[in-house]
Design a protein around this motif. Structure first.
Motif, PDB file in Angstrom:
ATOM      1  N   GLU A 195     -18.343  15.561  20.421  1.00  0.00           N
ATOM      2  CA  GLU A 195     -19.655  15.557  21.064  1.00  0.00           C
ATOM      3  C   GLU A 195     -20.755  15.198  20.069  1.00  0.00           C
ATOM      4  O   GLU A 195     -21.681  14.440  20.383  1.00  0.00           O
ATOM      5  N   LEU A 196     -20.662  15.742  18.857  1.00  0.00           N
ATOM      6  CA  LEU A 196     -21.658  15.430  17.840  1.00  0.00           C
ATOM      7  C   LEU A 196     -21.639  13.949  17.481  1.00  0.00           C
ATOM      8  O   LEU A 196     -22.698  13.300  17.384  1.00  0.00           O
ATOM      9  N   LYS A 197     -20.451  13.412  17.276  1.00  0.00           N
ATOM     10  CA  LYS A 197     -20.326  11.994  16.904  1.00  0.00           C
ATOM     11  C   LYS A 197     -20.862  11.097  18.017  1.00  0.00           C
ATOM     12  O   LYS A 197     -21.561  10.107  17.759  1.00  0.00           O
ATOM     13  N   GLN A 198     -20.538  11.453  19.267  1.00  0.00           N
ATOM     14  CA  GLN A 198     -21.001  10.656  20.388  1.00  0.00           C
ATOM     15  C   GLN A 198     -22.521  10.731  20.536  1.00  0.00           C
ATOM     16  O   GLN A 198     -23.186   9.734  20.853  1.00  0.00           O
ATOM     17  N   SER A 199     -23.075  11.900  20.293  1.00  0.00           N
ATOM     18  CA  SER A 199     -24.522  12.071  20.401  1.00  0.00           C
ATOM     19  C   SER A 199     -25.255  11.210  19.386  1.00  0.00           C
ATOM     20  O   SER A 199     -26.305  10.626  19.684  1.00  0.00           O
ATOM     21  N   ILE A 200     -24.688  11.109  18.176  1.00  0.00           N
ATOM     22  CA  ILE A 200     -25.291  10.244  17.152  1.00  0.00           C
ATOM     23  C   ILE A 200     -25.175   8.785  17.562  1.00  0.00           C
ATOM     24  O   ILE A 200     -26.119   7.998  17.410  1.00  0.00           O
ATOM     25  N   PHE A 253     -18.822   9.625   9.050  1.00  0.00           N
ATOM     26  CA  PHE A 253     -18.791  10.717  10.020  1.00  0.00           C
ATOM     27  C   PHE A 253     -18.718  10.158  11.443  1.00  0.00           C
ATOM     28  O   PHE A 253     -17.973  10.675  12.292  1.00  0.00           O
ATOM     29  N   ILE A 254     -19.469   9.099  11.702  1.00  0.00           N
ATOM     30  CA  ILE A 254     -19.496   8.520  13.046  1.00  0.00           C
ATOM     31  C   ILE A 254     -18.176   7.820  13.376  1.00  0.00           C
ATOM     32  O   ILE A 254     -17.638   7.964  14.478  1.00  0.00           O
ATOM     33  N   ASN A 255     -17.634   7.101  12.405  1.00  0.00           N
ATOM     34  CA  ASN A 255     -16.522   6.189  12.689  1.00  0.00           C
ATOM     35  C   ASN A 255     -15.134   6.740  12.386  1.00  0.00           C
ATOM     36  O   ASN A 255     -14.150   6.244  12.944  1.00  0.00           O
ATOM     37  N   GLU A 256     -15.041   7.756  11.511  1.00  0.00           N
ATOM     38  CA  GLU A 256     -13.724   8.294  11.160  1.00  0.00           C
ATOM     39  C   GLU A 256     -13.521   9.632  11.870  1.00  0.00           C
ATOM     40  O   GLU A 256     -14.259  10.592  11.622  1.00  0.00           O
ATOM     41  N   PRO A 257     -12.535   9.734  12.752  1.00  0.00           N
ATOM     42  CA  PRO A 257     -12.351  10.937  13.589  1.00  0.00           C
ATOM     43  C   PRO A 257     -12.246  12.242  12.806  1.00  0.00           C
ATOM     44  O   PRO A 257     -12.758  13.275  13.241  1.00  0.00           O
ATOM     45  N   ASP A 258     -11.596  12.217  11.644  1.00  0.00           N
ATOM     46  CA  ASP A 258     -11.340  13.458  10.908  1.00  0.00           C
ATOM     47  C   ASP A 258     -12.296  13.681   9.740  1.00  0.00           C
ATOM     48  O   ASP A 258     -12.145  14.652   8.987  1.00  0.00           O
ATOM     49  N   TYR A 259     -13.267  12.786   9.571  1.00  0.00           N
ATOM     50  CA  TYR A 259     -14.185  12.915   8.437  1.00  0.00           C
ATOM     51  C   TYR A 259     -15.344  13.833   8.814  1.00  0.00           C
ATOM     52  O   TYR A 259     -16.174  13.500   9.669  1.00  0.00           O
ATOM     53  N   THR A 260     -15.396  15.016   8.179  1.00  0.00           N
ATOM     54  CA  THR A 260     -16.464  15.961   8.481  1.00  0.00           C
ATOM     55  C   THR A 260     -16.520  17.036   7.405  1.00  0.00           C
ATOM     56  O   THR A 260     -15.655  17.106   6.522  1.00  0.00           O
ATOM     57  N   MET A 287     -30.355  10.401  25.275  1.00  0.00           N
ATOM     58  CA  MET A 287     -30.843  11.621  24.642  1.00  0.00           C
ATOM     59  C   MET A 287     -29.831  12.742  24.851  1.00  0.00           C
ATOM     60  O   MET A 287     -29.377  12.961  25.973  1.00  0.00           O
ATOM     61  N   PRO A 288     -29.434  13.439  23.802  1.00  0.00           N
ATOM     62  CA  PRO A 288     -28.405  14.474  23.941  1.00  0.00           C
ATOM     63  C   PRO A 288     -28.902  15.645  24.761  1.00  0.00           C
ATOM     64  O   PRO A 288     -30.065  16.008  24.739  1.00  0.00           O
ATOM     65  N   ASN A 289     -27.988  16.238  25.511  1.00  0.00           N
ATOM     66  CA  ASN A 289     -28.273  17.447  26.265  1.00  0.00           C
ATOM     67  C   ASN A 289     -27.778  18.653  25.502  1.00  0.00           C
ATOM     68  O   ASN A 289     -27.127  18.525  24.458  1.00  0.00           O
ATOM     69  N   ALA A 290     -28.077  19.851  26.024  1.00  0.00           N
ATOM     70  CA  ALA A 290     -27.607  21.074  25.381  1.00  0.00           C
ATOM     71  C   ALA A 290     -26.095  21.059  25.307  1.00  0.00           C
ATOM     72  O   ALA A 290     -25.413  20.715  26.278  1.00  0.00           O
ATOM     73  N   ARG A 325     -18.681  21.202   6.914  1.00  0.00           N
ATOM     74  CA  ARG A 325     -19.638  22.144   7.494  1.00  0.00           C
ATOM     75  C   ARG A 325     -21.066  21.700   7.217  1.00  0.00           C
ATOM     76  O   ARG A 325     -21.946  21.813   8.077  1.00  0.00           O
ATOM     77  N   ASP A 326     -21.313  21.176   6.019  1.00  0.00           N
ATOM     78  CA  ASP A 326     -22.660  20.737   5.653  1.00  0.00           C
ATOM     79  C   ASP A 326     -23.104  19.571   6.535  1.00  0.00           C
ATOM     80  O   ASP A 326     -24.220  19.567   7.066  1.00  0.00           O
ATOM     81  N   ILE A 327     -22.229  18.581   6.705  1.00  0.00           N
ATOM     82  CA  ILE A 327     -22.584  17.418   7.524  1.00  0.00           C
ATOM     83  C   ILE A 327     -22.857  17.850   8.964  1.00  0.00           C
ATOM     84  O   ILE A 327     -23.844  17.449   9.582  1.00  0.00           O
ATOM     85  N   GLU A 328     -21.969  18.678   9.518  1.00  0.00           N
ATOM     86  CA  GLU A 328     -22.122  19.116  10.911  1.00  0.00           C
ATOM     87  C   GLU A 328     -23.431  19.874  11.110  1.00  0.00           C
ATOM     88  O   GLU A 328     -24.114  19.695  12.125  1.00  0.00           O
ATOM     89  N   GLN A 329     -23.789  20.724  10.146  1.00  0.00           N
ATOM     90  CA  GLN A 329     -25.027  21.488  10.278  1.00  0.00           C
ATOM     91  C   GLN A 329     -26.235  20.564  10.262  1.00  0.00           C
ATOM     92  O   GLN A 329     -27.194  20.748  11.025  1.00  0.00           O
ATOM     93  N   ARG A 330     -26.191  19.537   9.415  1.00  0.00           N
ATOM     94  CA  ARG A 330     -27.301  18.586   9.339  1.00  0.00           C
ATOM     95  C   ARG A 330     -27.403  17.753  10.624  1.00  0.00           C
ATOM     96  O   ARG A 330     -28.508  17.481  11.123  1.00  0.00           O
ATOM     97  N   VAL A 331     -26.259  17.352  11.150  1.00  0.00           N
ATOM     98  CA  VAL A 331     -26.256  16.584  12.399  1.00  0.00           C
ATOM     99  C   VAL A 331     -26.795  17.435  13.546  1.00  0.00           C
ATOM    100  O   VAL A 331     -27.614  16.983  14.350  1.00  0.00           O
ATOM    101  N   LYS A 332     -26.335  18.687  13.637  1.00  0.00           N
ATOM    102  CA  LYS A 332     -26.812  19.573  14.706  1.00  0.00           C
ATOM    103  C   LYS A 332     -28.319  19.769  14.614  1.00  0.00           C
ATOM    104  O   LYS A 332     -29.028  19.743  15.636  1.00  0.00           O
TER     105      LYS A 332
END
Length: 330
Positions: free
Chosen positions: A16-21, A47-54, A1-4, A56-63
């Motif tokens: 951190e986001l990719k690892q949390s997923i 997003f999970i597997n490609e280091p540079d694939y991201t 479970m992800p922490n703050a 703003r929309d994807i990151e906001q949804r993941v967060k």
């Protein structure tokens, strides 16, 4: 479970986001998580597997997804600090704001006549207000209304120039001369907001502004709805000749609607579930009833309804009903 999440630079946050997923794959499939986020399976997988694939929309949804998961096991905790009021949104320099600012800057520099046209909620007034913050002693703003006569307009300008008593009496010609005299001594740019409301049955008020522009050699910017452009070319009854005014326009812009990425930036930092965020974006991008004003109203009411809790789709839909933003069904 992800922490703050701690405060890192963007690359560290992304890792951190990719690892949390990845950590949640024991609990959910990629397809289940993607559906909850409103993404396609392939997008989340990349997003999970490609280091540079991201994005703003994807990151906001993941967060947002991670925040929801975090609150399931620790309802009293919070990831970061969420914005809780409209005042915390701040000013987002949208494409419309940039274009409006360019017209205002050009008119100020060259003492020209300008026109800013855009639909309701496109950010016209806010753009003017932000420009005035940067030039507090160089711009005055007049707001037109349907009941404003030529005398009223003269008095409004006089009040803003500090000569309200001087222009209260006399003929229209005498009072305009007093305004011209003051502007010749202390030139400022005049912005007339909602200028389309000045043109109801006559073009006299616009012609009076042209006289001030010509004689005082100051910049004047007219701001209004799209019908203002038609009025300037043809007059309210499509017969008056406004060619003397229109021919003097040096800068003009016709603003469009908001862009998706701009709306995402406006919503960044608020505790909003993904499907609720999608609905708020739809409200903002609606060509008939959308725009900045509709978004702000819906978000403000949603914040009031949640009282610090995450904004859900149900909350946004209730806010829409309360604000009459839903389309009527026939």
């Amino acid at each position: 479970m992800p922490n703050a999440l701690p405060h890192f630079d963007h690359n560290e946050i992304l890792v951190e986001l990719k690892q949390s997923i990845l950590n949640l794959k024991e609990k959910y499939t990629v397809n289940e998580m993607a559906n909850t986020m409103g993404l396609s399976r392939s997008t989340l997988s990349r997003f999970i597997n490609e280091p540079d694939y991201t994005s703003r929309d994807i990151e906001q949804r993941v967060k947002s997804f991670l925040n929801q998961e975090f609150h399931k096991v620790n309802p009293a905790a919070s990831i970061g600090h969420y914005k809780s009021s409209i005042s915390e949104m701040g000013f987002v320099p949208t494409q419309n704001a940039i274009q409006a600012s360019a017209v205002l800057s050009g008119c100020m520099e060259y003492r020209d006549l300008g026109v800013i046209i855009g639909p309701a909620g496109s950010g016209k007034t806010r753009s003017v207000q932000e420009f005035m913050k940067k030039h507090p002693h160089s711009v005055i703003r007049i707001e037109g209304d349907d009941m404003m006569s030529t005398r009223d307009l003269i008095e409004e300008i006089g009040n803003e120039l500090g000569i309200g008593e001087e222009v209260r009496y006399g003929t229209t010609r005498d009072r305009v001369r007093k305004i011209v005299r003051r502007l010749s001594q202390d030139p400022v740019m005049i912005v007339v907001d909602e200028a389309d409301r000045l043109v109801n049955y006559s073009v006299k008020k616009l012609e009076m502004l042209r006289t001030i522009h010509d004689q005082a050699k100051v910049a004047i910017v007219l701001v209004g709805l799209p019908k203002l452009g038609t009025f300037l070319q043809r007059g309210p009854s499509m017969r008056e000749n406004l060619s003397q005014l229109y021919s003097r326009v040096g800068f003009i812009v016709n603003l469009g609607g908001l862009r998706r990425e701009e709306v995402m930036e406006m919503l960044a930092g608020y505790n909003i579930e993904n499907n609720a965020r999608d609905e708020l974006i739809r409200i903002a991008l609606d060509k008939e009833r959308g725009g900045c004003r509709a978004l702000v109203k819906a978000l403000r009411r949603s914040l009031d309804l949640t009282d610090g809790h995450p904004i859900t789709l149900e909350v946004v839909m209730e806010a829409k009903r309360m604000l009459l933003l839903e389309r009527s069904r026939h």
